[in-house]
Design a protein around this motif. Sequence first.
Motif, PDB file in Angstrom:
ATOM      1  N   GLN A 284       0.719  -0.936   0.053  1.00 17.42           N
ATOM      2  CA  GLN A 284       0.028   0.072   0.064  1.00 17.42           C
ATOM      3  C   GLN A 284       0.738   1.209   0.059  1.00 17.42           C
ATOM      4  N   PHE A 285       1.873   1.303   0.976  1.00 18.36           N
ATOM      5  CA  PHE A 285       2.830   2.361   0.948  1.00 18.36           C
ATOM      6  C   PHE A 285       3.489   2.567  -0.345  1.00 18.36           C
ATOM      7  N   LEU A 286       4.149   1.552  -1.326  1.00 19.85           N
ATOM      8  CA  LEU A 286       4.818   1.703  -2.271  1.00 19.85           C
ATOM      9  C   LEU A 286       3.649   2.207  -3.654  1.00 19.85           C
ATOM     10  N   LEU A 287       2.471   1.749  -3.325  1.00 22.88           N
ATOM     11  CA  LEU A 287       1.526   2.143  -4.513  1.00 22.88           C
ATOM     12  C   LEU A 287       0.939   3.498  -4.335  1.00 22.88           C
ATOM     13  N   SER A 288       0.805   3.860  -3.035  1.00 22.28           N
ATOM     14  CA  SER A 288       0.668   5.266  -2.801  1.00 22.28           C
ATOM     15  C   SER A 288       1.490   6.322  -3.143  1.00 22.28           C
ATOM     16  N   TRP A 289       2.751   5.774  -2.993  1.00 25.37           N
ATOM     17  CA  TRP A 289       4.158   6.520  -3.349  1.00 25.37           C
ATOM     18  C   TRP A 289       4.199   6.630  -4.766  1.00 25.37           C
ATOM     19  N   ALA A 290       3.988   5.779  -5.324  1.00 20.28           N
ATOM     20  CA  ALA A 290       4.121   5.585  -7.153  1.00 20.28           C
ATOM     21  C   ALA A 290       2.877   6.517  -7.467  1.00 20.28           C
ATOM     22  N   TRP A 291       1.718   6.257  -7.012  1.00 20.12           N
ATOM     23  CA  TRP A 291       0.620   7.125  -7.604  1.00 20.12           C
ATOM     24  C   TRP A 291       0.954   8.840  -7.212  1.00 20.12           C
ATOM     25  N   ALA A 292       1.339   9.131  -6.121  1.00 16.36           N
ATOM     26  CA  ALA A 292       1.833  10.589  -5.706  1.00 16.36           C
ATOM     27  C   ALA A 292       2.786  10.909  -6.800  1.00 16.36           C
TER      28      ALA A 292
ATOM     29  N   TYR B 138       3.374  10.871  -9.675  1.00 15.41           N
ATOM     30  CA  TYR B 138       2.774  11.140 -10.826  1.00 15.41           C
ATOM     31  C   TYR B 138       1.709  12.048 -10.943  1.00 15.41           C
ATOM     32  N   ARG B 139       1.006  11.981  -9.666  1.00 14.41           N
ATOM     33  CA  ARG B 139      -0.224  12.953  -9.615  1.00 14.41           C
ATOM     34  C   ARG B 139      -0.293  14.153  -8.678  1.00 14.41           C
ATOM     35  N   VAL B 140       0.754  14.189  -7.421  1.00 12.85           N
ATOM     36  CA  VAL B 140       0.699  15.002  -6.578  1.00 12.85           C
ATOM     37  C   VAL B 140       2.120  15.906  -6.765  1.00 12.85           C
ATOM     38  N   ALA B 141       1.670  17.205  -6.186  1.00 13.21           N
ATOM     39  CA  ALA B 141       3.031  18.209  -6.165  1.00 13.21           C
ATOM     40  C   ALA B 141       3.882  17.813  -5.254  1.00 13.21           C
ATOM     41  N   ARG B 142       4.934  17.997  -5.705  1.00 15.70           N
ATOM     42  CA  ARG B 142       6.325  17.469  -4.759  1.00 15.70           C
ATOM     43  C   ARG B 142       6.165  17.747  -3.472  1.00 15.70           C
ATOM     44  N   GLN B 143       5.702  18.874  -2.736  1.00 14.12           N
ATOM     45  CA  GLN B 143       5.830  19.416  -1.393  1.00 14.12           C
ATOM     46  C   GLN B 143       4.729  18.537  -0.723  1.00 14.12           C
ATOM     47  N   ASP B 144       3.554  18.062  -1.284  1.00 15.45           N
ATOM     48  CA  ASP B 144       2.591  17.498  -0.781  1.00 15.45           C
ATOM     49  C   ASP B 144       2.468  15.926  -0.710  1.00 15.45           C
ATOM     50  N   ARG B 145       3.523  15.463  -1.440  1.00 14.54           N
ATOM     51  CA  ARG B 145       3.646  13.999  -1.430  1.00 14.54           C
ATOM     52  C   ARG B 145       3.689  13.171  -0.429  1.00 14.54           C
ATOM     53  N   GLY B 146       4.520  13.570   0.405  1.00 17.33           N
ATOM     54  CA  GLY B 146       4.715  12.637   1.651  1.00 17.33           C
ATOM     55  C   GLY B 146       3.544  12.716   2.605  1.00 17.33           C
ATOM     56  N   ILE B 147       2.806  13.786   2.507  1.00 17.23           N
ATOM     57  CA  ILE B 147       1.646  14.007   3.357  1.00 17.23           C
ATOM     58  C   ILE B 147       0.630  13.331   2.743  1.00 17.23           C
ATOM     59  N   TYR B 148       0.474  13.191   1.325  1.00 22.48           N
ATOM     60  CA  TYR B 148      -0.590  12.417   0.630  1.00 22.48           C
ATOM     61  C   TYR B 148      -0.306  11.018   0.952  1.00 22.48           C
ATOM     62  N   VAL B 149       0.932  10.421   0.752  1.00 29.51           N
ATOM     63  CA  VAL B 149       1.259   8.947   1.159  1.00 29.51           C
ATOM     64  C   VAL B 149       0.954   8.546   2.431  1.00 29.51           C
ATOM     65  N   GLN B 150       1.343   9.226   3.591  1.00 32.58           N
ATOM     66  CA  GLN B 150       0.976   8.737   4.722  1.00 32.58           C
ATOM     67  C   GLN B 150      -0.446   9.000   5.011  1.00 32.58           C
ATOM     68  N   GLY B 151      -1.100   9.927   4.444  1.00 32.45           N
ATOM     69  CA  GLY B 151      -2.720   9.970   4.850  1.00 32.45           C
ATOM     70  C   GLY B 151      -3.329   8.797   3.893  1.00 32.45           C
ATOM     71  N   ALA B 152      -2.781   8.233   3.023  1.00 35.87           N
ATOM     72  CA  ALA B 152      -3.307   7.225   1.885  1.00 35.87           C
ATOM     73  C   ALA B 152      -3.021   5.787   2.744  1.00 35.87           C
ATOM     74  N   PHE B 153      -1.987   5.484   3.262  1.00 36.04           N
ATOM     75  CA  PHE B 153      -1.793   4.244   3.741  1.00 36.04           C
ATOM     76  C   PHE B 153      -1.878   4.030   5.337  1.00 36.04           C
ATOM     77  N   ARG B 154      -1.535   4.917   6.118  1.00 40.22           N
ATOM     78  CA  ARG B 154      -1.565   4.945   7.604  1.00 40.22           C
ATOM     79  C   ARG B 154      -3.112   4.855   8.030  1.00 40.22           C
ATOM     80  N   GLY B 155      -3.391   3.802   8.747  1.00 38.37           N
ATOM     81  CA  GLY B 155      -4.700   3.645   9.041  1.00 38.37           C
ATOM     82  C   GLY B 155      -4.866   3.722  10.689  1.00 38.37           C
ATOM     83  N   ASN B 156      -5.940   4.046  11.185  1.00 39.37           N
ATOM     84  CA  ASN B 156      -6.149   4.340  12.664  1.00 39.37           C
ATOM     85  C   ASN B 156      -6.592   2.841  13.129  1.00 39.37           C
TER      86      ASN B 156
END
Length: 315
Positions: free
Chosen positions: A82-90, A92-110
């Motif tokens: 999940q982490f690697l897929l989120s990172w790969a998607w980010a 190509y699709r997310v601005a560099r400064q927000d990629r880390g936040i996108y990836v963490q939000g996409a794979f890290r569950g409560n």
Amino acid sequence: MNLLELFARTLDVTLPVFTMVFLGLALKRLKWIDSAFVSTASALVFRATLPTLIFLSLIKADLSVALDVSLMVFFAAATLGQFLLSWAWAHYRVARQDRGIYVQGAFRGNCGVVGLALAAGMYGNYGLSAGSLLLGVVIVMYNALSVVVLAFYQPGQATDWRSLLKHVAKNPLIISVFAALPFTALSIPLPSWVITSGDYFASLTLPLALICIGATLSVSSMRNSSQVALGASLMKMVTLPILSTLAAWMMGFSGEQLGLLFLFFASPTAAASFVMVKAIGGNVPLAANIIAITTLMASITVTLGVFALRLLGWI
């Protein structure tokens, strides 16, 4: 059992959990609880009541059932995927400064609160004990992978592994898991009054934690949500749970195992992700919006997911 009865059974599992979340939102809006209460109560849950709940659930557990190595290994592999897929998607699709936040939000569950509450509601003691052991995997992987991706995209940050390992080793949830294992493995009994008192204390955990989650939601911030927040939320609540649960089924998991995996995969973004973003000076509103959106989405996506899996006869 007809579809209406099946859906009603599904609601019996999910509604109590999300009712507590929405109750927290209502209590905050009514000003019956405030930010100071939420802060204190959240600290109490993390440091004391949740570790107690995990400890007691493990010492009562049958390790031959709860300690499922194949389940833990698959969950770790799926989390990395999940982490690697989120990172790969980010990438190509997310601005560099927000990629880390996108990836963490996409794979890290409560998983520690929402996932465990759902597991307890659906599977009782098995859900609590097997879920508690999965938390050991969750805590280590979520913290390590989040540090890696946030440090990669945040100027001036570096991956401090010594600090990370110290943080994980001091985590009360990790400590409670390791503290319980000797009691379970060696069948060391505790006095009945200790168990009863501990049960009283631990029973505070799930309702209090869920109310605190609801109280931290900000409806106004969601109105200003960006496409990045919506994209991360859809990845977290729809895409990754479907792909991961399908992969688990194809690997032969079914019944309680598959149900537990789905509930952990489908948990909304963890509040801890906000704390980490704030600590490195990242895009805090983006992190907050992802948490809020995924938490509200979960009441629908988890319910529909459980219903679909039961309809298919997989759980």
